[in-house]
Scaffold this active site. Structure first.
Site, short mmCIF file in Angstrom:
data_model
loop_
_atom_site.label_atom_id
_atom_site.label_comp_id
_atom_site.label_asym_id
_atom_site.label_seq_id
_atom_site.Cartn_x
_atom_site.Cartn_y
_atom_site.Cartn_z
CB CYS A 1 4.62 -1.62 11.82
SG CYS A 1 3.53 -1.76 10.52
CB CYS B 1 -5.09 3.04 9.62
SG CYS B 1 -3.66 2.01 9.27
P1 FAD Z 1 7.58 -2.13 1.30
O1 FAD Z 1 6.07 -2.25 0.77
O2 FAD Z 1 8.08 -3.18 2.17
O3 FAD Z 1 8.49 -2.13 -0.05
C1 FAD Z 1 9.82 -2.16 -0.05
C2 FAD Z 1 10.51 -2.89 -1.18
O4 FAD Z 1 11.86 -2.79 -1.25
C3 FAD Z 1 10.40 -4.49 -1.17
O5 FAD Z 1 9.65 -4.84 -2.31
C4 FAD Z 1 11.57 -5.08 -0.88
O6 FAD Z 1 11.87 -6.04 -1.63
C5 FAD Z 1 12.50 -3.80 -1.68
N1 FAD Z 1 13.82 -3.92 -1.49
C6 FAD Z 1 14.54 -3.73 -0.18
N2 FAD Z 1 15.74 -3.69 -0.44
C7 FAD Z 1 16.04 -3.90 -1.66
C8 FAD Z 1 17.34 -3.68 -2.46
N3 FAD Z 1 18.36 -3.80 -1.73
N4 FAD Z 1 17.08 -3.67 -3.84
C9 FAD Z 1 15.95 -3.62 -4.48
N5 FAD Z 1 14.87 -3.70 -3.48
C10 FAD Z 1 14.74 -3.57 -2.54
N6 FAD Z 1 -0.30 0.28 5.95
C11 FAD Z 1 -1.60 0.66 5.82
O7 FAD Z 1 -1.91 1.71 5.32
N7 FAD Z 1 -2.73 -0.26 5.97
C12 FAD Z 1 -2.63 -1.68 6.14
O8 FAD Z 1 -3.55 -2.33 6.48
C13 FAD Z 1 -1.01 -1.97 6.62
N8 FAD Z 1 -0.90 -3.01 6.75
C14 FAD Z 1 0.36 -3.65 7.03
C15 FAD Z 1 0.46 -5.04 7.36
C16 FAD Z 1 1.88 -5.42 7.75
C17 FAD Z 1 1.99 -6.83 8.09
C18 FAD Z 1 2.80 -4.51 7.73
C19 FAD Z 1 4.28 -4.93 8.19
C20 FAD Z 1 2.47 -2.89 7.36
C21 FAD Z 1 1.30 -2.78 6.98
N9 FAD Z 1 1.23 -1.43 6.71
C22 FAD Z 1 -0.20 -1.06 6.51
C23 FAD Z 1 2.30 -0.38 6.62
C24 FAD Z 1 2.63 -0.08 5.28
O9 FAD Z 1 1.82 0.41 4.60
C25 FAD Z 1 3.40 -1.34 4.64
O10 FAD Z 1 4.47 -1.75 5.35
C26 FAD Z 1 3.99 -0.85 3.10
O11 FAD Z 1 4.13 -1.90 2.37
C27 FAD Z 1 5.14 -0.06 3.22
O12 FAD Z 1 5.56 0.25 2.04
P2 FAD Z 1 6.87 0.50 1.57
O13 FAD Z 1 7.03 0.79 -0.01
O14 FAD Z 1 7.68 1.57 2.22
O15 FAD Z 1 7.81 -0.85 1.88
#
Ligand code: FAD
Length: 430
Positions: free
Chosen positions: A159, A353
């Protein structure tokens, strides 16, 4: 009646719940298992770390929106998924059964893979909002006692956009505070070149990002392997193209933010036929696990092979637009299975992005993600910062409302004027 469970209520899990609600039948039952009831907009974490946002500005308690839409919420979190039995053991010891499971658990942050890395060590993180809040306290201390900054990512990270964003945001914040002249900055990355981004570059990201770093007096080290971090300094090996060590550098810092490598979360990691050795969920083109075909996965928890060979491990980013395409395909595929049809929706996994610099930014579109591409476009301007602010407001508003619109497609594509970039494909029926 079918019981559908979504595991994780982050960016992917929350919009998955809203889209699934549209695709399921009225008799079906939908439950989201999350860790607590708060959704936090991760892309705004860099702004929290410099005090431009408070955590409350970017967080939503999803309980009422879920209740309004008839979505059950189990905030206990999952201890372990038991896919052979169609069960999830929750953290309070209770058991939840499902007919269909969508895993959306995001990343586990592998700080422990580099000694001294991370909030429990000597560097800060913006991966979680509480990490960003800790980073803000350290940033305020830096303003009072300026010194060098090291920003970047550890080997195996996937990332890179937020690492670049944060370097530029720090630069903007320091200039506004009139302390930039006392803060030498170094960007440290395992990418083979600036702007690779885990995608072998998009459009002219190499030139755009190199030039932006140069303009802002930020030095960089590519092909960089962070070996260890000790209080106030970081040991980094720079490697040649063959992976041999070119030099070892000892970088002093007064403030450091390093993104870690990602891996799958403990609730799924190590389940042989469900996950790969890093704990990411393996899926087919319909977002479905082969060994457990009633289990789907969306978002960062999904296994995607790297784009080409690099001297150090560099993962592929999974960004919001791509995640939304996985969500739409998954909702349609489970909807089809509920009606006795075969899954035919395929996420296109295009990358769109907006990388913010605090005062301007870079936008890029990669379609498809792996080169050669049909669309390979990037551009820089003040409008990117304005667009990112607008998008944050739009996304959080829709999450509060419980709306199931395809956020990224509607907002980003209107903005970029590329409406023809289709988000999912439906295969022809056999
Ligand atoms: P997450 O949003 O991390 O959600 C996962 C969820 O699962 C969390 O709430 C967590 O608590 C939960 N979870 C984990 N384990 C368990 C469990 N055992 N039981 C129940 N719940 C659990 N992408 C873009 O397109 N544009 C951006 O500007 C951008 N900025 C980013 C900035 C940062 C700092 C980061 C790290 C990433 C960014 N990204 C961006 C990439 C991506 O869009 C994000 O990381 C996004 O939040 C990923 O979504 P997700 O649902 O896969 O994971």
């Amino acid at each position: 009646m079918a019981r559908i469970v979504i595991l994780g209520a982050g960016l992917g899990g929350t919009i998955m719940a809203y889209e699934m609600k549209n695709e399921m039948r009225p008799i079906d039952d939908l439950t989201v298992v999350s860790l607590g009831t708060t959704y936090s907009f991760v892309p705004s974490n860099p702004w929290v770390a410099v005090g431009w946002r408070q955590p409350k500005d970017i967080s939503v308690d999803v309980s009422s929106a879920f209740a309004r839409r008839g979505i059950k919420l189990r905030p206990e979190g999952a201890k372990r998924v038991l896919p052979a039995q169609n069960l999830i053991e929750l953290n309070d010891g209770s058991i939840l059964d499902y007919d269909y499971l969508v895993i959306a658990t995001g990343p586990d942050l592998a700080f422990d893979e580099v000694p001294g890395l991370g909030p429990d060590g000597h560097t800060h993180s913006i991966c979680q909002t509480n990490h960003a809040l800790d980073a803000k306290a350290a940033f305020e201390a830096l303003l009072k006692a300026p010194g060098p900054i090291v920003v970047g990512a550890a080997p195996g990270a996937s990332c890179f956009g937020p690492a670049y964003e944060f370097a530029f945001i720090l630069d903007t914040a320091l200039r506004r505070a009139r302390t930039r002249d006392r803060v030498p900055m170094t960007f440290v990355t395992p990418e083979p070149y600036i702007g690779h981004l885990g995608l072998d570059g998009v459009g002219d990201t190499k030139a755009l990002l190199e030039s932006a770093l140069r303009e802002r007096h930020i030095k960089w080290i590519t092909n960089a392997r962070v070996m260890k971090v000790e209080p106030g300094h970081m040991i980094v090996e720079e490697v040649n193209d063959e992976g041999t060590v070119k030099s070892t550098q000892d970088l002093p810092f007064a403030f450091s933010m390093m993104l870690p490598a990602f891996r799958g979360v403990p609730a799924v990691r190590g389940i042989g036929s469900l996950t790969n050795p890093r704990g990411f969920v393996t899926i087919d083109k319909h977002q479905r696990n082969e060994a457990f075909p009633n289990v789907f996965a969306v978002g960062v928890c999904v296994a995607i092979p790297p784009v080409g060979k690099t001297p150090l491990p560099v993962g592929v980013p999974k960004t919001g637009f791509m995640i939304e395409s996985m969500v739409t395909a998954t909702a349609k595929n489970i909807g089809a299975l509920l009606r006795g049809a075969a899954p035919r929706a395929v996420a296109t996994w295009n990358a769109v992005c907006l990388a913010d610099f605090g005062d301007q930014g870079i936008a890029f579109v990669a379609q498809p993600q792996i080169p050669p591409r049909n669309v390979n476009w990037s551009a820089q301007g003040k409008w990117v910062h304005a667009a990112k602010v607008g998008f944050e407001r739009y996304f959080l508003h829709k999450i509060r409302q419980g709306k199931s619109e395809t956020f990224y497609e509607n907002f980003t594509l209107d903005l970029l004027g590329i409406k023809k970039l289709k988000d999912i494909q439906i295969e022809a029926a056999e």
